[in-house]
Design a protein around this motif. Structure first.
Motif, PDB file in Angstrom:
ATOM      1  N   MET A  97      19.191 -55.939 -12.067  1.00 50.92           N
ATOM      2  CA  MET A  97      18.882 -57.084 -12.920  1.00 50.92           C
ATOM      3  C   MET A  97      20.137 -57.581 -13.646  1.00 50.92           C
ATOM      4  SD  MET A  97      16.725 -59.256 -13.708  1.00 50.92           S
ATOM      5  CE  MET A  97      15.116 -58.689 -13.181  1.00 50.92           C
ATOM      6  N   ILE A  98      20.997 -56.663 -14.052  1.00 49.05           N
ATOM      7  CA  ILE A  98      22.262 -57.069 -14.688  1.00 49.05           C
ATOM      8  C   ILE A  98      23.082 -57.916 -13.714  1.00 49.05           C
ATOM      9  CG2 ILE A  98      24.519 -56.237 -15.518  1.00 49.05           C
ATOM     10  CD1 ILE A  98      22.994 -53.851 -16.789  1.00 49.05           C
ATOM     11  N   ARG A  99      23.130 -57.513 -12.465  1.00 49.21           N
ATOM     12  CA  ARG A  99      23.908 -58.272 -11.475  1.00 49.21           C
ATOM     13  C   ARG A  99      23.329 -59.671 -11.268  1.00 49.21           C
ATOM     14  NH1 ARG A  99      25.632 -54.163  -6.679  1.00 49.21           N
ATOM     15  NH2 ARG A  99      23.523 -54.557  -5.976  1.00 49.21           N
ATOM     16  N   PHE A 100      22.003 -59.751 -11.202  1.00 47.23           N
ATOM     17  CA  PHE A 100      21.371 -61.066 -11.053  1.00 47.23           C
ATOM     18  C   PHE A 100      21.671 -61.923 -12.294  1.00 47.23           C
ATOM     19  CE2 PHE A 100      17.860 -64.069 -11.643  1.00 47.23           C
ATOM     20  CZ  PHE A 100      17.851 -64.705 -10.409  1.00 47.23           C
ATOM     21  N   ALA A 101      21.539 -61.323 -13.475  1.00 48.34           N
ATOM     22  CA  ALA A 101      21.792 -62.042 -14.735  1.00 48.34           C
ATOM     23  C   ALA A 101      23.237 -62.551 -14.786  1.00 48.34           C
ATOM     24  CB  ALA A 101      21.502 -61.115 -15.916  1.00 48.34           C
ATOM     25  N   ALA A 102      24.161 -61.690 -14.423  1.00 50.15           N
ATOM     26  CA  ALA A 102      25.584 -62.053 -14.465  1.00 50.15           C
ATOM     27  C   ALA A 102      25.864 -63.227 -13.536  1.00 50.15           C
ATOM     28  CB  ALA A 102      26.429 -60.842 -14.071  1.00 50.15           C
ATOM     29  N   ASP A 103      25.369 -63.139 -12.304  1.00 47.07           N
ATOM     30  CA  ASP A 103      25.626 -64.220 -11.339  1.00 47.07           C
ATOM     31  C   ASP A 103      24.971 -65.521 -11.783  1.00 47.07           C
ATOM     32  OD1 ASP A 103      27.060 -62.436  -9.887  1.00 47.07           O
ATOM     33  OD2 ASP A 103      25.673 -62.314  -8.198  1.00 47.07           O
TER      34      ASP A 103
END
Ligand code: ZN
Length: 191
Positions: free
Chosen positions: A91-97
């Motif tokens: 979820m952090i990766r999705f949020a960051a992108d």
């Protein structure tokens, strides 16, 4: 030495609520709070995976201030299961992108803190996912209040308040325009 500090009226509001004893239960466990803070696609679907949600910070320190929050009430990284750790980081990766779609010049900083001696203000684990802009004059955990002022005209060495604008409902609206939930599946780590 010149110090720029963040002034967020929302933090002032939050500290007053804490002082007045108005936060009596965990907002990250309250469906109504999570409903109102949910980051959503344009058709209103909240961004979440099996064990975590992506939400705005209701009392933001800076523009684009978001949080990844486990669905379960856990207070320490040691309470997370392996699946929760994976889900949280996906979820952090999705949020960051997604934040970078909205702010193409931004890098990303993430902060997680827990336990005695930290500045964690709620005992429900959460990772701050925030922007790192070329214009930022403070970095890392300093963004979470190190130079925080509660009064806009509070005495400092040099005061250059940075206004917090793209937050709360405005941030939810702006993010909805760039969110593609069909992409979320791509962030699932292969087993
Ligand atoms: Zn909770």
């Amino acid at each position: 030495m010149e110090i720029t500090y963040g002034f967020s009226p929302f933090r002032k509001e939050y500290h007053k609520m804490v002082k007045d004893g108005l936060i009596t239960s965990c907002p990250f466990c309250a469906e109504s709070d999570m409903e109102s803070q949910a980051i959503r696609s344009q058709n209103g679907e909240p961004v979440e995976n099996e064990f975590s949600r992506w939400v705005i910070n209701k009392y933001p320190y800076s523009d684009g201030h978001t949080l990844v929050v486990p669905k379960r009430h856990i207070s320490s990284i040691h309470d997370m299961s392996r699946d929760e750790i994976i889900s949280h980081h996906e979820m952090i990766r999705f949020a960051a992108d997604t934040l970078q779609k909205l702010y193409p010049d931004a890098g990303i900083e993430t902060f997680l803190q827990y336990g005695k001696g930290s500045r964690m203000s709620l005992p429900h684990l959460h990772t701050h996912v925030v922007l790192a802009l070329p214009t930022d004059t403070y970095r890392g955990m300093q963004k979470l209040g190190y130079f925080e002022a509660f009064e806009e005209d509070e005495e400092k060495i040099i005061m250059l308040p940075v206004k917090v604008t793209l937050v709360r409902e405005k941030l939810i609206e702006a993010l909805a325009k760039v969110i593609d939930l069909s992409e979320l599946a791509k962030y699932t780590t292969a087993q």
